[in-house]
Design a protein around this motif. Structure first.
Motif, PDB file in Angstrom:
ATOM      1  N   MET A  31       0.838  -1.211   0.000  1.00  0.00           N
ATOM      2  CA  MET A  31       0.000   0.000   0.000  1.00  0.00           C
ATOM      3  C   MET A  31       0.870   1.257   0.000  1.00  0.00           C
ATOM      4  O   MET A  31       1.756   1.398   0.826  1.00  0.00           O
ATOM      5  CB  MET A  31      -0.895   0.035   1.235  1.00  0.00           C
ATOM      6  CG  MET A  31      -1.999  -1.014   1.166  1.00  0.00           C
ATOM      7  SD  MET A  31      -3.063  -0.893   2.561  1.00  0.00           S
ATOM      8  CE  MET A  31      -4.147  -2.289   2.245  1.00  0.00           C
ATOM      9  N   ASN A  32       0.599   2.083  -0.933  1.00  0.00           N
ATOM     10  CA  ASN A  32       1.371   3.330  -0.996  1.00  0.00           C
ATOM     11  C   ASN A  32       0.600   4.480  -0.370  1.00  0.00           C
ATOM     12  O   ASN A  32      -0.619   4.570  -0.519  1.00  0.00           O
ATOM     13  CB  ASN A  32       1.669   3.681  -2.459  1.00  0.00           C
ATOM     14  CG  ASN A  32       2.621   2.657  -3.060  1.00  0.00           C
ATOM     15  OD1 ASN A  32       3.461   2.076  -2.377  1.00  0.00           O
ATOM     16  ND2 ASN A  32       2.479   2.429  -4.352  1.00  0.00           N
ATOM     17  N   ASP A  33       1.352   5.302   0.301  1.00  0.00           N
ATOM     18  CA  ASP A  33       0.717   6.506   0.834  1.00  0.00           C
ATOM     19  C   ASP A  33       0.583   7.523  -0.278  1.00  0.00           C
ATOM     20  O   ASP A  33       1.562   7.887  -0.911  1.00  0.00           O
ATOM     21  CB  ASP A  33       1.554   7.117   1.958  1.00  0.00           C
ATOM     22  CG  ASP A  33       1.503   6.241   3.200  1.00  0.00           C
ATOM     23  OD1 ASP A  33       2.464   6.262   3.959  1.00  0.00           O
ATOM     24  OD2 ASP A  33       0.493   5.530   3.383  1.00  0.00           O
ATOM     25  N   THR A  34      -0.613   7.944  -0.524  1.00  0.00           N
ATOM     26  CA  THR A  34      -0.795   8.949  -1.569  1.00  0.00           C
ATOM     27  C   THR A  34      -0.460  10.325  -1.009  1.00  0.00           C
ATOM     28  O   THR A  34      -0.946  10.690   0.056  1.00  0.00           O
ATOM     29  CB  THR A  34      -2.246   8.965  -2.066  1.00  0.00           C
ATOM     30  OG1 THR A  34      -3.104   9.129  -0.957  1.00  0.00           O
ATOM     31  CG2 THR A  34      -2.564   7.677  -2.790  1.00  0.00           C
ATOM     32  N   PRO A  35       0.401  11.031  -1.720  1.00  0.00           N
ATOM     33  CA  PRO A  35       0.771  12.375  -1.247  1.00  0.00           C
ATOM     34  C   PRO A  35      -0.427  13.302  -1.292  1.00  0.00           C
ATOM     35  O   PRO A  35      -1.267  13.187  -2.181  1.00  0.00           O
ATOM     36  CB  PRO A  35       1.850  12.815  -2.236  1.00  0.00           C
ATOM     37  CG  PRO A  35       1.591  12.006  -3.466  1.00  0.00           C
ATOM     38  CD  PRO A  35       1.018  10.695  -2.996  1.00  0.00           C
ATOM     39  N   PRO A  36      -0.502  14.194  -0.323  1.00  0.00           N
ATOM     40  CA  PRO A  36      -1.620  15.147  -0.322  1.00  0.00           C
ATOM     41  C   PRO A  36      -1.533  16.086  -1.510  1.00  0.00           C
ATOM     42  O   PRO A  36      -0.458  16.375  -2.015  1.00  0.00           O
ATOM     43  CB  PRO A  36      -1.440  15.916   0.996  1.00  0.00           C
ATOM     44  CG  PRO A  36       0.026  15.792   1.308  1.00  0.00           C
ATOM     45  CD  PRO A  36       0.446  14.446   0.759  1.00  0.00           C
TER      46      PRO A  36
END
Ligand SMILES: [Zn+2]
Length: 65
Positions: free
Chosen positions: A1-6
């Motif tokens: 799971m990748n953290d989506t950048p704001p």
């Protein structure tokens, strides 16, 4: 799971004057949308040049000036 950048806030770019599409210098109102007659001629020659020059392998040379 990748953290989506704001989502980055859209920062308005300060555009005091439009830039010449040929050389990127500030546009002179009398030569809009170019900075000088020279650049206007360059752009014109580009359009005409495309009609005469058909797919050459030569790279366009830049003026050292
Ligand atoms: Zn220019």
């Amino acid at each position: 799971m990748n953290d989506t950048p704001p989502d980055l806030p859209v920062t308005p770019v300060r555009v005091a004057t439009a830039a010449c599409p040929v050389c990127g210098k500030p546009v002179e109102p009398r030569y809009r949308p170019f900075c000088s007659k020279r650049c206007a001629d360059v752009d014109l020659n580009r359009w005409f040049g495309e009609n005469y020059r058909v797919e050459t392998s030569e790279e366009p040379t830049e003026d050292p000036a």
